[in-house]
Design a protein around this motif. Structure first.
Motif, PDB file in Angstrom:
ATOM      1  N   GLY A   1      31.340 -63.806 -40.604  1.00 43.25           N
ATOM      2  CA  GLY A   1      30.771 -62.940 -39.360  1.00 43.25           C
ATOM      3  C   GLY A   1      29.430 -63.523 -38.671  1.00 43.25           C
TER       4      GLY A   1
ATOM      5  N   SER B   1      30.317 -66.978 -37.367  1.00 47.48           N
ATOM      6  CA  SER B   1      30.794 -66.817 -35.888  1.00 47.48           C
ATOM      7  C   SER B   1      29.750 -66.648 -34.902  1.00 47.48           C
ATOM      8  CB  SER B   1      31.768 -65.799 -36.160  1.00 47.48           C
ATOM      9  OG  SER B   1      32.824 -66.087 -37.127  1.00 47.48           O
ATOM     10  N   GLU B   2      28.673 -65.753 -35.223  1.00 46.39           N
ATOM     11  CA  GLU B   2      28.024 -65.188 -34.348  1.00 46.39           C
ATOM     12  C   GLU B   2      26.916 -66.487 -33.670  1.00 46.39           C
ATOM     13  OE1 GLU B   2      25.287 -61.792 -35.017  1.00 46.39           O
ATOM     14  OE2 GLU B   2      26.959 -60.998 -36.214  1.00 46.39           O
TER      15      GLU B   2
ATOM     16  N   ARG C   1      27.353 -61.382 -30.981  1.00 45.05           N
ATOM     17  CA  ARG C   1      27.561 -60.165 -31.943  1.00 45.05           C
ATOM     18  C   ARG C   1      28.648 -59.488 -31.492  1.00 45.05           C
ATOM     19  NH1 ARG C   1      22.897 -58.270 -31.217  1.00 45.05           N
ATOM     20  NH2 ARG C   1      21.991 -59.856 -32.421  1.00 45.05           N
TER      21      ARG C   1
ATOM     22  N   ALA D   1      32.092 -61.393 -32.390  1.00 46.39           N
ATOM     23  CA  ALA D   1      32.325 -61.737 -33.694  1.00 46.39           C
ATOM     24  C   ALA D   1      32.704 -60.511 -34.518  1.00 46.39           C
ATOM     25  CB  ALA D   1      30.997 -62.356 -34.281  1.00 46.39           C
ATOM     26  N   ARG D   2      32.254 -59.351 -33.907  1.00 42.39           N
ATOM     27  CA  ARG D   2      32.600 -58.283 -34.720  1.00 42.39           C
ATOM     28  C   ARG D   2      33.776 -57.472 -34.340  1.00 42.39           C
ATOM     29  NH1 ARG D   2      26.867 -55.833 -36.627  1.00 42.39           N
ATOM     30  NH2 ARG D   2      25.799 -57.752 -36.959  1.00 42.39           N
TER      31      ARG D   2
END
Length: 64
Positions: free
Chosen positions: A35, A38-39, A53, A56-57
């Motif tokens: 995660g 990814s951010e 953010r 990615a979440r």
């Protein structure tokens, strides 16, 4: 503008680094690491930190 070859190189390097982490530190929180990575990559590709953010979440879409 982001050079697509450089962007792909960075993405590939990031994936290799994440795989190395999983292999050498199996106790690491792999979901958290993925995660966070990814951010960082989304931000590098031009999204604001908040957009990166948020994206990615989000849950992944269900397989068809």
């Amino acid at each position: 503008m982001v050079d697509p070859v450089i962007a792909l190189t960075v993405l590939n390097g990031s994936l290799l680094a994440l795989l190395e982490l999983w292999c050498n530190q199996p106790e690491a929180d792999s979901d958290q690491a993925a995660g966070t990575m990814s951010e960082m990559i989304l931000h590098m590709l031009g999204l604001s930190p908040d957009e990166a953010r948020d994206l990615a979440r989000r849950p992944l879409p269900a397989a068809a």
